[in-house]
Enzyme design. Structure first.
Site, PDB file in Angstrom:
ATOM      1  N   LYS A 133       5.811  -2.877 -62.412  1.00 12.90           N
ATOM      2  CA  LYS A 133       6.895  -3.454 -62.083  1.00 12.90           C
ATOM      3  C   LYS A 133       7.441  -4.563 -63.120  1.00 12.90           C
ATOM      4  O   LYS A 133       8.429  -4.558 -63.825  1.00 12.90           O
ATOM      5  CB  LYS A 133       7.193  -4.323 -60.573  1.00 12.90           C
ATOM      6  CG  LYS A 133       8.496  -4.919 -60.215  1.00 12.90           C
ATOM      7  CD  LYS A 133       8.453  -5.388 -59.019  1.00 12.90           C
ATOM      8  CE  LYS A 133       7.748  -6.731 -59.141  1.00 12.90           C
ATOM      9  NZ  LYS A 133       7.826  -7.460 -57.708  1.00 12.90           N
ATOM     10  N   ASP A 151      11.764  -3.626 -57.284  1.00 11.40           N
ATOM     11  CA  ASP A 151      11.303  -4.615 -56.254  1.00 11.40           C
ATOM     12  C   ASP A 151      11.429  -4.659 -55.093  1.00 11.40           C
ATOM     13  O   ASP A 151      12.082  -3.608 -54.602  1.00 11.40           O
ATOM     14  CB  ASP A 151      11.858  -6.244 -56.879  1.00 11.40           C
ATOM     15  CG  ASP A 151      13.391  -6.317 -56.482  1.00 11.40           C
ATOM     16  OD1 ASP A 151      13.996  -5.147 -56.308  1.00 11.40           O
ATOM     17  OD2 ASP A 151      13.846  -7.460 -56.927  1.00 11.40           O
TER      18      ASP A 151
END
Length: 262
Positions: A133, A151
């Site tokens: 991420k 997220d």
């Protein structure tokens, strides 16, 4: 409100078309979408993203000006005094673990990449404190390499829109990425996250004041009454968001405009 998007027989082509329409509406709804972590280079963004775990972007942006002025290079982090660094980043939470990650990140960059943040996903994910991420955030915003940032907001919204049933972040990234042009991935991520923070909240989404109401199979998860939904909009553009959804901006209270975006 019902739509074909809630039809279990939606075809792959129908899904892609609806996904693209969602993307276009998000572009119109959030023209201000951007990375909300302040930074001026790849190292600063990497550090800010590591600090952002279990914290708000606003808090990180309060801490980083002093931090970035003190630590300008990977070598600065590699040779940092642990106590001093911990003191500077204490307000971000979990400061001991984050200090450890930043020092190790600095050392790894110095030892393996001549002090520079690499611009490839495969290299980034080998660095301390940087997962997939974080790597996609760095790639998209520091190097202009398209990436999808999965997220908690992104994951919640693509599930509500039923763009994918995957739950693993990497599988979500690939499934959603297949629905959009690669060049759009980074900005799509920003717009989805903006929408999740300002409109489509976890506990009570502002369904009745959402520009995506006609495209969303989860419409009705939150209040559909515009007067109730308008109160749930957040951020400095809350009244603009109401107007975009065809809702009277006067229904948005002043505290919603002044509210801190999560």
């Amino acid at each position: 409100m019902t739509s074909s998007s809630s039809d279990a027989t939606e075809t792959a082509l129908g899904l892609k078309r609806r996904a693209r329409r969602i993307g276009r509406v998000l572009t119109e709804t959030h023209p201000d979408a951007h990375c909300e972590l302040d930074h001026s280079n790849a190292l600063e963004l990497a550090v800010a993203t590591i600090l952002s775990a279990q914290s708000t972007d606003k808090k990180i942006n309060e801490v980083t000006p002093t931090l970035f002025a003190r630590y300008r290079t990977a070598a600065d982090y590699a040779g940092a005094d642990r106590t001093e660094l911990e003191t500077l980043i204490r307000p971000t939470g979990f400061f001991r673990n984050k200090t450890d990650s930043l020092i190790k990140l600095g050392r790894a960059l110095v030892e393996r990449y001549d002090g520079r943040v690499p611009a490839k996903l495969a290299d980034l994910v080998t660095l301390p404190g940087i997962g997939r991420k974080t790597a996609n955030v760095i790639l998209g915003n520091a190097f202009d390499v398209p990436g999808i940032t999965v997220d908690t907001h992104f994951q919640r919204l693509v599930h509500r829109w039923r763009l994918t049933a995957e739950t693993d972040p990497v599988k979500i990234e690939h499934a959603v990425g297949a629905l959009y042009e690669k060049r759009d991935w980074t900005m799509l991520s920003h717009r989805v996250i903006f929408h999740g923070r300002r409109v489509c909240h976890a506990r009570k989404p502002a369904c009745g004041a959402c520009t995506l109401a006609k495209l969303c199979p989860s419409y009705g998860t939150g209040p559909t009454d515009p007067a109730l939904a308008a109160k749930l909009l957040k951020g400095p553009r809350a009244r603009d968001l109401a107007v975009a959804a065809g809702v009277d901006p006067e229904l948005v209270p002043a505290q919603a405009v002044a509210a801190e975006v999560p």
